[in-house]
Design an enzyme around this catalytic site. Structure first.
Site, PDB file in Angstrom:
ATOM      1  N   GLY A 274       0.045  -3.182   4.707  1.00 30.24           N
ATOM      2  CA  GLY A 274       0.238  -4.120   5.245  1.00 30.24           C
ATOM      3  C   GLY A 274      -0.786  -5.026   5.390  1.00 30.24           C
TER       4      GLY A 274
ATOM      5  N   THR B 117       0.885  -0.822   0.061  1.00 31.70           N
ATOM      6  CA  THR B 117      -0.071   0.216  -0.063  1.00 31.70           C
ATOM      7  C   THR B 117       0.842   1.079   0.140  1.00 31.70           C
ATOM      8  OG1 THR B 117      -1.314  -1.687   1.847  1.00 31.70           O
ATOM      9  CG2 THR B 117      -1.802   1.427   1.199  1.00 31.70           C
TER      10      THR B 117
END
Length: 280
Positions: free
Chosen positions: A204, A154
């Site tokens: 994550g 991300t």
């Protein structure tokens, strides 16, 4: 004026020295460009700008570097939150736009500020965002070889501007090979949250971040008087109970910058106009 950006986890891709060096240089360059932009723009505008630069770099799993889902389609998510107004806007599982973060930002002026799937794409088209394929050959090769990256990619940015206002933006290309319709943390307050006290962006495994409510917990704890470091430590201790895989970046209203990850290595860079800090 300060900012910090992240680009997911280094383990998401090739572990070579060349890739590591490329990411260090890329993050440093983007942090510097974003800081220059911050000189004459708000934190809100700056975080969107910084995340768009990350989306435009195929080193990261967002925008142009997005992963392909199990049905062969790329779906992206992004969100932005203004610490002053405490409003969040975002897109979930949007297809065929170059910069999901700009669509998310555009939605801030609407009453319905979080759109998903076809609705998000229709809104983008109606508001002048061109059709754009974000697929790159590397991702297609990974898809065809079924080489999932573990879902740890991300990008995000947190900034504080000259007026002391905070903002955060986060964007993701998904974890790769997921079930179509899967919702990531990036367009939720678990992965992207800000108020006038603190702003946090996460990366994550989305399911772990949502289960832990990571960003919202850290911001709430700082709002209630806990130091930024202690808020991180308590939240990441709670993440351990579910063996959660996450990293987060943050700035509080005093301009303190903090970052932490539960497993090595979140890639990040921060800049305050004088000093860079870049992941090792």
């Amino acid at each position: 004026m300060k900012l910090i950006i992240h680009g997911g986890f280094f383990s998401e891709s090739d572990q070579s020295h060349e890739v590591k060096t490329a990411k260090q240089e890329s993050l440093k360059n983007i942090a510097q460009k974003a800081f220059e932009y911050l000189q004459s723009n708000s934190a809100f505008d700056t975080v969107a700008y910084a995340v768009s630069l990350l989306e435009d770099d195929e080193l990261y799993n967002a925008g142009i570097g997005s992963q392909i889902q199990s049905d062969g389609v790329i779906r992206m998510s992004a969100a932005i939150m203004d610490g002053e107004t405490q409003k969040l806007s975002g897109v979930i599982n949007i297809q065929d736009v170059k910069n999901p973060i700009f669509v998310a930002k555009d939605l801030m002026k609407e009453d319905d500020r979080v759109l998903g799937g076809e609705g998000a794409k229709n809104y983008a088209t109606e508001h002048g965002f061109e059709n754009f394929s974000t697929e790159i050959p590397q991702r297609r090769k990974e898809y065809e070889a079924k080489l999932a990256n573990g879902g740890k990619g991300t990008v995000g940015c947190v900034a504080i501007d000259k007026d002391g206002k905070l903002a955060v933006a986060t964007s993701t290309g998904g974890k790769g090979f997921e079930i179509p319709g899967r919702i990531s943390d990036s367009a939720t307050v678990a992965g992207n949250y800000a108020n006038s006290f603190c702003a946090v962006s996460c990366t994550g495994v989305g399911e772990d971040i949502v289960s832990n409510a990571t960003s919202a917990k850290i911001v709430t704890r700082v709002t209630d008087g806990m130091s930024l470091e202690n808020a991180f430590n308590k939240t990441f201790e709670e993440l351990k109970t579910i063996d959660g895989f996450a990293g987060a970046i943050a700035i509080d209203k005093q301009g303190n910058i903090y970052h932490q990850d539960s497993y090595p290595t979140m890639v990040f860079a921060s800049f305050d106009g004088e000093n860079f800090e870049v992941f090792n």
